[in-house]
Design a protein around this motif. Structure first.
Motif, PDB file in Angstrom:
ATOM      1  N   GLU A  16      15.768   4.996   7.411  1.00 56.14           N
ATOM      2  CA  GLU A  16      14.553   5.799   7.243  1.00 56.14           C
ATOM      3  C   GLU A  16      14.875   7.253   6.962  1.00 56.14           C
ATOM      4  OE1 GLU A  16      11.768   5.732  10.562  1.00 56.14           O
ATOM      5  OE2 GLU A  16      10.869   7.596   9.815  1.00 56.14           O
ATOM      6  N   MET A  17      15.816   7.843   7.696  1.00 52.95           N
ATOM      7  CA  MET A  17      16.095   9.273   7.513  1.00 52.95           C
ATOM      8  C   MET A  17      16.726   9.538   6.155  1.00 52.95           C
ATOM      9  SD  MET A  17      14.632  10.836   9.745  1.00 52.95           S
ATOM     10  CE  MET A  17      15.022  12.471   9.142  1.00 52.95           C
TER      11      MET A  17
ATOM     12  N   ILE B 110       7.377   4.985   2.527  1.00 54.62           N
ATOM     13  CA  ILE B 110       8.765   4.851   2.948  1.00 54.62           C
ATOM     14  C   ILE B 110       9.071   3.407   3.340  1.00 54.62           C
ATOM     15  CG2 ILE B 110      10.360   5.507   4.800  1.00 54.62           C
ATOM     16  CD1 ILE B 110       9.070   8.348   4.453  1.00 54.62           C
ATOM     17  N   ARG B 111       8.116   2.762   3.990  1.00 56.78           N
ATOM     18  CA  ARG B 111       8.321   1.352   4.334  1.00 56.78           C
ATOM     19  C   ARG B 111       8.478   0.521   3.069  1.00 56.78           C
ATOM     20  NH1 ARG B 111       7.046   0.988   9.919  1.00 56.78           N
ATOM     21  NH2 ARG B 111       5.642   2.657  10.557  1.00 56.78           N
TER      22      ARG B 111
ATOM     23  N   THR C 124      -0.868   9.583   1.076  1.00 55.83           N
ATOM     24  CA  THR C 124      -0.433   8.506   1.958  1.00 55.83           C
ATOM     25  C   THR C 124       0.099   8.978   3.299  1.00 55.83           C
ATOM     26  OG1 THR C 124       1.853   8.530   1.189  1.00 55.83           O
ATOM     27  CG2 THR C 124       0.304   7.113  -0.015  1.00 55.83           C
ATOM     28  N   GLY C 125       0.489  10.255   3.398  1.00 53.72           N
ATOM     29  CA  GLY C 125       1.163  10.656   4.629  1.00 53.72           C
ATOM     30  C   GLY C 125       2.562  10.069   4.727  1.00 53.72           C
ATOM     31  N   TYR C 126       3.049   9.442   3.664  1.00 54.09           N
ATOM     32  CA  TYR C 126       4.419   8.947   3.495  1.00 54.09           C
ATOM     33  C   TYR C 126       4.777   7.676   4.265  1.00 54.09           C
ATOM     34  CZ  TYR C 126       5.025  13.676   1.644  1.00 54.09           C
ATOM     35  OH  TYR C 126       4.887  14.844   0.944  1.00 54.09           O
ATOM     36  N   ASP C 127       4.097   7.377   5.342  1.00 55.38           N
ATOM     37  CA  ASP C 127       4.487   6.253   6.207  1.00 55.38           C
ATOM     38  C   ASP C 127       4.685   4.973   5.404  1.00 55.38           C
ATOM     39  OD1 ASP C 127       3.725   5.320   9.510  1.00 55.38           O
ATOM     40  OD2 ASP C 127       3.918   3.849   7.889  1.00 55.38           O
ATOM     41  N   LYS C 128       3.610   4.479   4.781  1.00 57.16           N
ATOM     42  CA  LYS C 128       3.714   3.195   4.074  1.00 57.16           C
ATOM     43  C   LYS C 128       4.631   3.287   2.866  1.00 57.16           C
ATOM     44  CE  LYS C 128      -0.769   1.493   5.559  1.00 57.16           C
ATOM     45  NZ  LYS C 128      -0.176   0.534   6.504  1.00 57.16           N
TER      46      LYS C 128
ATOM     47  N   ARG D 156      13.925   9.542   3.723  1.00 54.59           N
ATOM     48  CA  ARG D 156      13.126  10.771   3.821  1.00 54.59           C
ATOM     49  C   ARG D 156      13.852  11.952   3.188  1.00 54.59           C
ATOM     50  NH1 ARG D 156       8.504  10.563   6.907  1.00 54.59           N
ATOM     51  NH2 ARG D 156       8.260   8.742   8.261  1.00 54.59           N
TER      52      ARG D 156
ATOM     53  N   LEU E 134      13.793  11.637  -0.651  1.00 54.68           N
ATOM     54  CA  LEU E 134      12.460  11.758  -1.235  1.00 54.68           C
ATOM     55  C   LEU E 134      11.765  13.075  -0.896  1.00 54.68           C
ATOM     56  CD1 LEU E 134      11.076   8.120  -0.723  1.00 54.68           C
ATOM     57  CD2 LEU E 134      12.157   9.115  -2.742  1.00 54.68           C
TER      58      LEU E 134
ATOM     59  N   THR F 193       0.815  -1.217   0.000  1.00 54.95           N
ATOM     60  CA  THR F 193       0.000   0.000   0.000  1.00 54.95           C
ATOM     61  C   THR F 193       0.852   1.271   0.000  1.00 54.95           C
ATOM     62  OG1 THR F 193      -1.574  -1.298   1.310  1.00 54.95           O
ATOM     63  CG2 THR F 193      -2.094   1.000   1.013  1.00 54.95           C
TER      64      THR F 193
ATOM     65  N   PHE G 264       7.767   9.043  -7.452  1.00 57.43           N
ATOM     66  CA  PHE G 264       8.387   8.411  -6.285  1.00 57.43           C
ATOM     67  C   PHE G 264       9.163   7.167  -6.681  1.00 57.43           C
ATOM     68  CE2 PHE G 264       7.766  10.251  -2.183  1.00 57.43           C
ATOM     69  CZ  PHE G 264       6.686  11.113  -2.297  1.00 57.43           C
TER      70      PHE G 264
END
Lengths: 164, 768, 292
Positions: A125-126, A146-147, A140-144, A129, A132, A98, A109
């Protein structure tokens, strides 16, 4: 008419020729002349990354590149990510975990993430971020998302180890 | 039918995470968004827009544009039928003034905001069209602009419309001032209520105009053919609304217009209203060619449908045991250039989650020289909740009460009468509060300087209203689900899942698609958290009928009475003969010999005002020297009834949260004194980037919604509401200042900290 | 966009001839991230774009004991990925990695950032702090202009009609020196600076006293400002909070900000003081050999 330039470039590994006016951006050339509509327009002024492509190995906003500047360049777009019907691990991760909702920012992306993993195969993660931050997503708010990049990176390094 | 009591339900399909079939084209870049659509012979349209916020149009000279080589048509307001104030009902969703919509799409005699469309040009390519636009000469008589709600409501304010009809989004407003309509809600006795209060707080808040910020602009292709039939290919949340409005504006029969919905690159309420189609249609008529019109980003910000800037004044009183006794709210919301902003929804969102026995809400729909305010994901709610949740926070601190305990003293529960005038439908608000309190984030220690934690709670109401669904079963067992509800984020998958669940089959057999206005019955737009819930509910009902018809076919084959055939999880059985059974796929193979494929279509209006609740917890760190606020940790709790696809639900919560963070910290329109919008690009309309937010933890609660067979509640909007209030409360916890203005940009935080220091310095000096 | 011609000369002479032929109506194209956007917004309407990316002198990146030479069309990403630059000119690395996002950095050039002369430019204060010099060529002669004197007003530089910026020379910093560029933006990336500051310091052998310092600030005047007095105030002073704060206050007093959609006067003054202070602290740490 007289201002049009003849340009030869390699796009997704294929040699392509086109005729364009200097005022046509690479984004317009890709979409309107070459019918590669996977690369999207979001703002047309370098502030959202939706038009990201890889040009000579460097991630760029194609709205800020003129079509004529592509002469002699190697360009990668989202259409070149999958190999036949085999999805790129990033595409697979975005689908299965997702990483997209409406999908308009997704090509940008994907190209940005590919450029990241080409250079840094195991970003944390950083780092993801940071890299990107030039791509905006409103859904999406980016959470998923980035995962998904981490999941793809893991599967790509795993595949590399399996090969060697 | 496959549905025992929702609460006790074990689901086969709901709660799983299948991959959405439409996702493949999206990751391959093959999905067709409106700008990816090309017709042979297509030409390109561009707009001329007013550079003034408020002016009379004296003359328009298009002659130079018309003669530019490559230009195929030019239109102005004079090319359109004159539509006066025509109020058209949207059903329970309120009234709409077609005259206003028409005038907003292209100005007639007045321009009412910077960016108001004045003319359109179609040419062989967009560059020529833009050059032509710049050759059009317009003579304006400037009028004084009105740019904020308080200015618009002042006694000497310039009047923007000589005659305007009030028209709020849902409930009726009544004309109150030349530039404002009022709605009033309330019950009880304010004076008596405040007399019982041990603590009373009165606070004022403001917020800026904000935009939905979808990454895809507005693009439409329109073809007006020789028989006066119009086809529109576009991204819209409401193809049927678009069709009706276009018909009304062009004075054509509705049946002459066909809307083909394409993939949508983000909407959030901003693509539920028509902006381009009348001009695109007229350019097509004049040129005899299909016309594609695309807005530039600056046009999207200047001239589509942002969400209201506001002025909010709240007075609330509580007893010392924490019981709220009275609330008096004054909510002035921008309507933009034409009446009909989100004031009703902002009003009911302000306080409905609390039982306040004595309450009065005066809500104002205020006309200002800005684009028309349109829905933005829980329209109007974040603005009023920003105010009220801060006062709740302040009251709780004043009374030395835990933040959750204070709220639990006042929770609206199922059956309680809402200020909107009807009872709250079933929802478990207590379980929500308990879940928050029990979560590790609630009590985790904060480890650094200038760090703080904030909480905010919201209740929002999802729409039901009309949706259509059609299910077709094919002899090979494959099923098509067709609806008229455009898919913003994956609802085709959640429709397929609900259909599969209801039919008792695997989701791999089900394909869901979105039909155009020819293919399917009416549906209200994909808005208001209604799609997975209401369209899903219709799908479930259609599935029931499909199974009934299939059972009748089985009965035919078994030469028995239809009432004796039962079906469960894809198996048909005979009540009188336990050894007799037929599988779903066996039945499908026999469809042709029993009457052919089965297709069932229904239009239904499921219940509206389904409550949904959310609580957000946020930790922030403030840099007092710069005013920068960084978000350290975020947990969003939301009750969604039943999560059809849990990852999609989490995605809704996270996406809405980040939009809320954007409006909390940095998003806001900036107009100059003459009414020009200054931040017309995504450089200066500052939406959150990957670096601006952390991972968003989501906690999904499920108290079933009895209005849906599987208990599903709408979930798309709710999490945009709490972030601003939660962050404001966190900032107060961190550095002791109350932020009464959204966005809480760094310069405002710095100023608030400085003001507090100055005030406390004064106090110290006063003491010595 | 309006219609225009395009050429991509492969020599400086060719470029200068093309410019002269158009008598001022040609613009030079390096990264294009400012120019193309401005042309689209109709703020610039050249009838010829001269792409300078194929001119060897403008695309070189050269480091030796004398200093660093950055060709005018070298992009930010090339600069900040260069490890030698990161080691010897860390302030410049700070600047180069802050302009826009990675996509912008892959095109935007340091030279273009200078010639665009925005008051908020992210490389100019750093170049000023380093005492960098711009090498300008025209048909008649070549000349050198200290970067501190290069910008005259928003969007206006000392470049005349047929001038081309060839490269920027950054003199090699002495031992015991360090630099830092900081900017404040409301988000965490992608914004134009509300205020920015660059500090370059040289310490004594012991690292306890300032030998010299240069401070430049941006987004608070029509051009980036070299605040000579602020740096001068540090010469001979001990390295401590007091002297740093005093210098930061001098920088603040030199600022002449305005209110606009990116910031207020009051906030910008506060930021200049804070950023100057923090930039000095970090520059000192780098001068002492610490990694930041």
């Amino acid at each position: 008419m007289s201002r049009r330039k003849h340009v030869t470039a390699t796009i997704n590994g294929e040699s392509i020729e086109f005729l364009c006016e200097p005022r046509q951006s690479l984004l317009e050339v890709l979409r309107d002349l070459l019918h590669l509509t996977g690369t999207k327009e979001g703002c047309n002024d370098g502030n959202c990354g939706a038009c990201s492509v890889i040009m000579n190995g460097i991630l760029v906003d194609s709205c800020c590149v003129l079509g004529v500047e592509a002469e002699g360049s190697e360009i990668e777009t989202v259409e070149g990510l999958a190999k036949g019907d085999k999805l790129h691990p990033l595409q697979k991760a975005f689908l299965e975990h997702t990483g997209l909702q409406c999908g308009i920012c997704t090509p940008g992306f994907l190209m940005a993430a590919k450029a990241l993993l080409d250079k840094y195969p195991r970003p944390d993660e950083m780092q993801i971020r940071h890299w990107l931050a030039g791509n905006l997503c409103r859904c999406t708010g980016y959470d998923k998302l980035i995962r998904c990049v981490t999941i793809a990176a893991d599967s790509m390094t795993e595949a590399q180890h399996e090969q060697s | 039918m496959n549905n025992p009591e929702p609460a006790a339900r074990e689901f086969r399909v709901l709660g799983t995470r299948p991959v959405r079939p439409d996702g493949f084209d999206k990751v391959l870049g093959r999905a067709l968004f409106p700008d990816d659509f090309y017709l042979p012979n297509m030409i390109h349209g561009r707009f001329l827009r007013s550079p003034h916020a408020h002016a009379r149009i004296k003359a328009i000279d298009t002659s130079a544009a018309e003669t530019l080589p490559g230009v195929r048509a030019v239109v102005t307001g004079a090319d359109f039928p004159h539509i006066d104030n025509v109020m058209v009902s949207k059903g329970t969703a309120g009234m709409v003034n077609i005259g206003d919509i028409a005038a907003n799409c292209i100005a007639r005699d007045k321009v009412l905001y910077d960016g108001h469309a004045v003319a359109g040009v179609a040419a062989d390519n967009p560059h020529i069209a833009e050059e032509a636009v710049n050759l059009i000469r317009v003579e304006y008589e400037l009028l004084p602009p009105v740019m904020d709600v308080r200015g618009a409501m002042a006694a000497d304010a310039p009047v923007i419309h000589e005659d305007s009809l009030p028209g709020a989004f849902i409930a009726l407003t009544k004309k109150y001032l030349p530039n404002a309509s009022r709605l009033q809600l309330g019950s009880g006795d304010l004076e008596k209520g405040f007399a019982e209060a041990d603590v009373i707080l009165e606070r004022e808040f403001t917020s800026s105009t904000i935009h939905q910020g979808y990454i895809e602009s507005h693009v439409t292709t329109v073809n007006w053919d020789a028989s006066d039939h119009i086809t529109v290919w576009t991204a819209t949340q409401g193809p049927f609304n678009l069709r009706y409005h276009l018909a009304e504006v062009l004075l054509l029969p509705v049946a002459n217009i066909s809307v083909v919905p394409m993939e949508i690159g983000g909407a959030f309420g901003g693509k539920e209203r028509m902006y381009l189609e009348p001009v695109a249609a007229m350019l097509s008529k004049k040129s005899g060619r299909p016309v594609k019109v695309a807005l530039r980003r600056d046009e999207v910000l200047r001239a589509t449908g942002p969400s209201s800037g506001t002025y909010v004044k709240v007075k609330m009183g509580a007893r010392k045991d924490g019981t709220l006794v009275a609330a008096d709210l004054h909510l002035a919301y921008e309507a933009g250039a034409y009446p009909g902003g989100p004031i009703f929804l902002g009003a009911i969102a302000s306080t409905s989650r609390y039982n306040i026995p004595n309450i009065q809400i005066n809500g104002f729909d205020v006309i200002v020289n800005k684009p028309t305010m349109r829905p933005y994901r829980a329209p109007g709610a974040a603005q009023s909740v920003f105010a009220v949740e801060q006062i709740i926070d302040e009251l709780a601190h004043e009374l030395n009460m835990d933040l959750i305990d204070f709220r639990m003293k006042n929770l609206t529960k199922s059956g309680d009468l809402l200020v909107a005038g009807f009872p709250c439908l079933p929802i478990d608000t207590v379980a929500m509060m308990e879940a928050v309190k029990a979560h590790p984030h609630y009590s985790a220690p904060l480890t650094g300087k200038n760090q703080g934690r904030g909480l905010a709670y919201t209740m929002w109401f999802g729409l039901g209203e009309a949706s259509s669904a059609q299910i077709s079963v094919n002899p090979d067992g494959s099923v098509q689900v067709l609806t008229g509800s455009p898919d913003l984020s994956g609802t085709r998958m959640t429709f397929a899942m609900q259909a599969a669940e209801a039919l008792g089959i695997d989701v791999e057999h089900v394909t869901a698609s979105v039909g155009g206005t020819e293919a399917i019955g009416f549906a209200l737009p994909t808005v208001g958290s209604r799609t997975t819930y209401a369209t899903g509910a219709v799908i479930c009902e259609v599935a029931q009928e499909v199974l009934k018809q299939m059972s009748a076919r089985v009965a035919l084959l078994w030469e028995t009475a239809p009432e004796l055939v039962t079906v469960n999880n894809g198996v048909f059985r005979n009540k009188e003969d336990p050894d007799l059974s037929m599988s779903y796929s066996e039945m499908c193979e026999k469809l042709f010999e029993t009457g052919g494929p089965i297709t069932v279509h229904m239009t239904r209006s499921p219940q509206s005002f389904i409550p949904g609740i959310a609580v957000h917890l946020v930790d922030v760190e403030v840099d007092p020297e710069t005013g920068k606020v960084d978000i350290l940790r975020y947990t969003a709790f939301q009750d969604v009834g039943k999560a059809v696809h849990p990852d999609y639900v989490a995605g809704q919560m996270q996406g809405a949260t980040v939009q809320g963070i954007g409006m909390a910290l940095n998003e806001g329109y900036f107009y100059d004194a003459e009414g020009h919008l200054k931040n017309t690009s995504l450089l200066d309309y500052r939406m959150p980037t990957t670096l601006d937010v952390p991972m968003i933890e989501t906690v999904i609660l499920e108290s079933p919604n009895p209005s849906h067979p599987f208990g599903v509640r709408g979930c798309g909007e709710h999490s945009i509401i709490p972030p601003a209030a939660a962050i404001a409360n966190a900032i107060h916890d961190a550095v002791g200042v109350r932020m009464n203005s959204m966005p809480m940009a760094p310069h405002k935080v710095c100023a608030a900290i400085k003001a507090k220091q100055t005030a406390s310095n004064r106090r110290l000096r006063g003491q010595t | 966009m309006h219609d225009f011609d395009y050429c991509a000369p492969t020599s400086l002479q060719e470029a200068m001839d093309a410019m002269a032929a158009r008598q001022g109506s040609a613009s030079l194209l390096a990264g294009g991230t400012d120019l193309i956007v401005m042309m689209r917004a109709r703020r610039k309407r050249p009838d010829l774009l001269i792409d300078v990316k194929k001119i060897p002198e403008l695309s070189q990146l050269h480091i030796d004991e004398a200093g660093l030479t950055i060709g005018a069309s070298v992009n930010c990403r090339t600069v900040f990925e260069n490890e030698q630059i990161a080691e010897r000119y860390p302030g410049l690395t700070d600047s180069a990695r802050l302009i826009g996002g990675i996509q912008i950095q892959g095109r935007a050039s340091i030279g273009g950032n200078l010639c665009n002369a925005a008051p908020s430019a992210d490389t100019i204060p750093t170049l000023i702090a380093y005492g960098a010099v711009a090498n300008v060529a025209s048909r008649n002669a070549a000349r050198q202009v200290p970067v501190a004197e290069f910008c005259l007003a928003p969007g206006k530089t000392v470049l005349e009609q047929n001038d081309i910026l060839v490269n920027i020379f950054v003199p090699a910093p002495p031992a015991r020196s360090g630099s830092r560029f900081l900017r404040f933006i409301p988000r965490n990336e992608m914004d134009i600076a509300v205020a920015n500051a660059a500090a370059f310091v040289e310490l004594d052998e012991a690292g306890q006293t300032f030998r010299s310092a240069r401070i430049a600030i941006g987004a608070v005047a029509p051009t980036p400002l070299f605040v000579a007095e602020a740096g001068a105030a540090l010469a001979g002073k001990p390295v401590n909070d007091e002297s740093i704060l005093a210098a930061a206050r001098i920088a603040r007093n030199a600022a002449r900000p305005i209110d606009d959609m990116r910031g207020t006067v009051e906030h910008r003054l506060q930021l200049i003081e804070t950023l100057s202070k923090r930039a000095l602290v970090d520059a000192v740490r780098r001068a002492r050999g610490e990694a930041i």
